[in-house]
Design an enzyme around this catalytic site. Structure first.
Site, PDB file in Angstrom:
ATOM      1  N   ALA A  19      -0.621 -27.143   2.778  1.00 37.18           N
ATOM      2  CA  ALA A  19       0.737 -27.031   2.325  1.00 37.18           C
ATOM      3  C   ALA A  19       1.624 -27.541   3.276  1.00 37.18           C
ATOM      4  CB  ALA A  19       1.156 -25.807   1.752  1.00 37.18           C
ATOM      5  N   THR A  20       1.340 -27.580   4.697  1.00 37.27           N
ATOM      6  CA  THR A  20       2.331 -27.939   5.687  1.00 37.27           C
ATOM      7  C   THR A  20       1.735 -29.165   6.297  1.00 37.27           C
ATOM      8  OG1 THR A  20       1.709 -26.214   7.149  1.00 37.27           O
ATOM      9  CG2 THR A  20       3.601 -25.905   5.831  1.00 37.27           C
ATOM     10  N   SER A  21       0.496 -29.346   6.340  1.00 33.92           N
ATOM     11  CA  SER A  21      -0.196 -30.480   7.270  1.00 33.92           C
ATOM     12  C   SER A  21      -1.686 -30.772   6.592  1.00 33.92           C
ATOM     13  CB  SER A  21      -0.144 -29.995   8.868  1.00 33.92           C
ATOM     14  OG  SER A  21      -1.081 -29.044   8.946  1.00 33.92           O
ATOM     15  N   ASP A 241      -8.999 -25.115  -1.585  1.00 31.28           N
ATOM     16  CA  ASP A 241      -9.145 -24.464  -0.277  1.00 31.28           C
ATOM     17  C   ASP A 241      -9.478 -23.086  -0.072  1.00 31.28           C
ATOM     18  OD1 ASP A 241      -6.790 -23.833  -1.101  1.00 31.28           O
ATOM     19  OD2 ASP A 241      -5.840 -24.995   0.542  1.00 31.28           O
ATOM     20  N   THR A 242      -9.134 -22.418  -1.026  1.00 33.70           N
ATOM     21  CA  THR A 242      -9.562 -20.979  -1.070  1.00 33.70           C
ATOM     22  C   THR A 242     -11.039 -20.923  -1.206  1.00 33.70           C
ATOM     23  OG1 THR A 242      -7.361 -20.142  -1.822  1.00 33.70           O
ATOM     24  CG2 THR A 242      -9.030 -18.754  -1.815  1.00 33.70           C
ATOM     25  N   THR A 263      -0.217 -19.747   4.166  1.00 33.99           N
ATOM     26  CA  THR A 263       0.892 -19.961   3.332  1.00 33.99           C
ATOM     27  C   THR A 263       0.852 -18.723   2.273  1.00 33.99           C
ATOM     28  OG1 THR A 263       0.878 -22.176   3.967  1.00 33.99           O
ATOM     29  CG2 THR A 263       2.116 -21.322   2.054  1.00 33.99           C
ATOM     30  N   ASN A 300      -2.936 -13.864  -5.809  1.00 34.69           N
ATOM     31  CA  ASN A 300      -2.149 -14.513  -5.142  1.00 34.69           C
ATOM     32  C   ASN A 300      -1.137 -13.476  -4.791  1.00 34.69           C
ATOM     33  OD1 ASN A 300      -3.774 -16.639  -6.249  1.00 34.69           O
ATOM     34  ND2 ASN A 300      -2.358 -17.997  -5.773  1.00 34.69           N
ATOM     35  N   GLY A 410      -5.718 -19.052   8.985  1.00 33.41           N
ATOM     36  CA  GLY A 410      -4.703 -19.142   9.967  1.00 33.41           C
ATOM     37  C   GLY A 410      -4.021 -17.502  10.371  1.00 33.41           C
TER      38      GLY A 410
END
Length: 490
Positions: A19-21, A241-242, A263, A300, A410
């Protein structure tokens, strides 16, 4: 052929969009060898345009090309896999051109569309078909709000759009398809009743692919741009991705739960079949596809987005925002001074999260966090309580026993969150691998090339080769019980 001790490792490229990179990594797989090397990282910064919030998908594609070029300079690549977040899509017209810049799932355009969809198909019936947690940004609601469908020939989810640009082929990878609200969780196909209710032409949805399927080879201009050999294959991975992250959970027992933490916190169980009961719908659990036709039964939870957005706010104000400093101070802050429900709707959109937390606390009769440290502690304790609540509900709804929690992604680097999660749940937490999504991406490719036998072998290889840390529960259980009751998560 499976590798022997003398066989050199095989290299795969994984393009992993977050979501950010985004980044491109090289994964080398051999007998007792599984390692990753990041060769290129690039920003993923959305743009606010007059009509809403959009992804810079062309910039992401260029970042992947740049990364593949670096990979080609480093090692011989056997194949390429693409994964990203779920639900968002691009529209292609009759000439194969992108109709418009893809919307960001945090855009607010879907608000009225939810009621419109439920007027056409009842929420209960929709759940019995798709098994999806209700989230206002699910693809089904985005398409109901879409104003460009009449110009579209194909709807491609983000990883499939990238794959199309790399290879010219069209298809929809199934783990990501299962997040759309258009996929039948029982039959593993696009749902004709849902498409009919929405008046959506089934021809807009390309055929489904499964993890491990061959998606095509690089187009000539991509070969020229990257320096990769002609015939380099793109392999369908678990492109949500999950799903890739869950494939990389290093579980050694069936009695495990997972939290893919970044995220978002995706907390749940791996099942052999979906749970489509009214009780499951009422608890807002989702049934998404994993590798080998497993079900990712999860919910989620608004994850470390709350912390990262707070850091951005503090940085803009010239306040300390470095994570090690914030976590050190939070560890010394008073326990349970303020708590929030992480999934409160006011936390979804970008912006001043610390101010919203303060407002939430005031509205719920609490004193707002006194400083940055108290805000961080509030976020992490609240997330740990949400983890506990979700996993306990998952166990009750499925009759499954949980003996260990695997926290991957992360968030596994956040020692305070890992320990709070162990303390809140009363269960050991095994943290790692941090790079679960990229590892799952690489291992699905490796399995397609005959280097790994099955899901269990993939997980054993991860457990042998990756750095993991175990957190043992401690602290005052009654204090966590009382805290959970305060925010309705008991």
């Amino acid at each position: 052929m499976k590798p022997t001790s003398s066989t050199p490792p095989t290299a795969f490229a994984a393009a992993d969009l977050g979501a950010t990179s985004g980044r491109v990594v090289i994964g080398r797989v051999g007998r007792d060898i599984l390692d990753l090397t990041e060769v290129h990282r690039f920003d993923n910064t959305p743009a606010q345009l007059p009509d809403g919030l959009h992804w810079n998908v062309l910039g992401l594609y260029q970042g992947i090309l740049d990364g593949l070029r670096e990979a080609a300079r480093t090692v011989d690549i056997a194949s390429i896999g693409i994964d990203s977040w779920a639900v968002d899509y691009g529209l292609l017209d009759a000439d194969g051109a992108l109709v418009a810049t893809p919307f960001h799932y945090r855009d607010t355009r879907t608000g009225p569309a939810v009621a419109e969809v439920w007027n056409r198909i009842q929420a209960r019936d929709l759940y019995r078909i798709t098994g999806l947690q209700h989230l206002p940004f699910n693809t089904i609601f985005q398409l109901a709000a879409e104003k460009q469908l009449d110009r579209a020939r194909d709807i491609l989810l983000i990883p499939d759009l990238i794959t199309h640009w790399l290879t010219g082929s069209t298809g929809t990878e199934a783990t990501n398809a299962s997040t759309t609200g258009l996929y039948d969780a029982r039959t593993g196909t696009w749902s004709k009743p849902v498409l009919s209710a929405l008046g959506l032409d089934a021809a807009l949805l390309p055929p489904l692919r499964r993890p491990g399927d061959h998606s095509g080879t690089l187009l000539p201009h991509v070969v020229a741009a990257t320096g990769l050999p002609e015939g380099t294959a793109v392999t369908a991975v678990a492109s949500h991705d999950t799903a890739s992250a869950v494939a990389a959970v290093p579980a050694t027992t069936a009695a495990f739960a997972y939290i893919s933490c970044g995220t978002w916190s995706l907390a749940g169980l791996e099942l052999e079949r979906p749970v489509l009961t009214d009780a499951s719908r009422a608890a807002n659990f989702t049934n998404e596809l994993g590798i080998d036709n497993t079900t990712r039964y999860l919910r989620n939870i608004m994850g470390l987005w709350l912390l990262s957005e707070s850091q951005r706010t503090w940085q803009a104000r010239g306040l300390p925002h470095q994570l090690p400093h914030l976590l050190d101070q939070a560890a010394r802050s008073r326990p349970f001074a303020a708590l929030v429900n992480p999934d409160a709707p006011e936390f979804l959109a970008p912006g001043d999260i610390p101010a919203r937390i303060a407002e939430h606390c005031t509205r719920t009769g609490q004193n707002p966090p006194a400083d940055q440290a108290a805000t961080v502690r509030c976020i992490l304790e609240s997330l740990a309580l949400a983890h506990r609540h979700t996993l306990r509900q998952a166990a009750a709804l499925t009759g499954r026993d949980i003996r260990v929690i695997h926290l991957v992604g992360g968030g596994s680097r956040n020692e305070l969150l890992c320990q709070f999660t162990a303390d809140a749940t009363g269960l050991p937490v095994v943290a790692g691998p941090t790079e679960a999504t990229a590892l799952g991406n690489v291992l699905v490719q490796a399995r397609a090339h005959g280097l790994v036998d099955d899901r269990a072998a993939m997980r054993r290889l991860i457990a042998r080769t990756q750095q993991l840390r175990r957190y043992t529960p401690g602290g005052d259980t009654r204090a966590w019980d009382s805290a959970a009751a305060r925010i309705g998560l008991s």
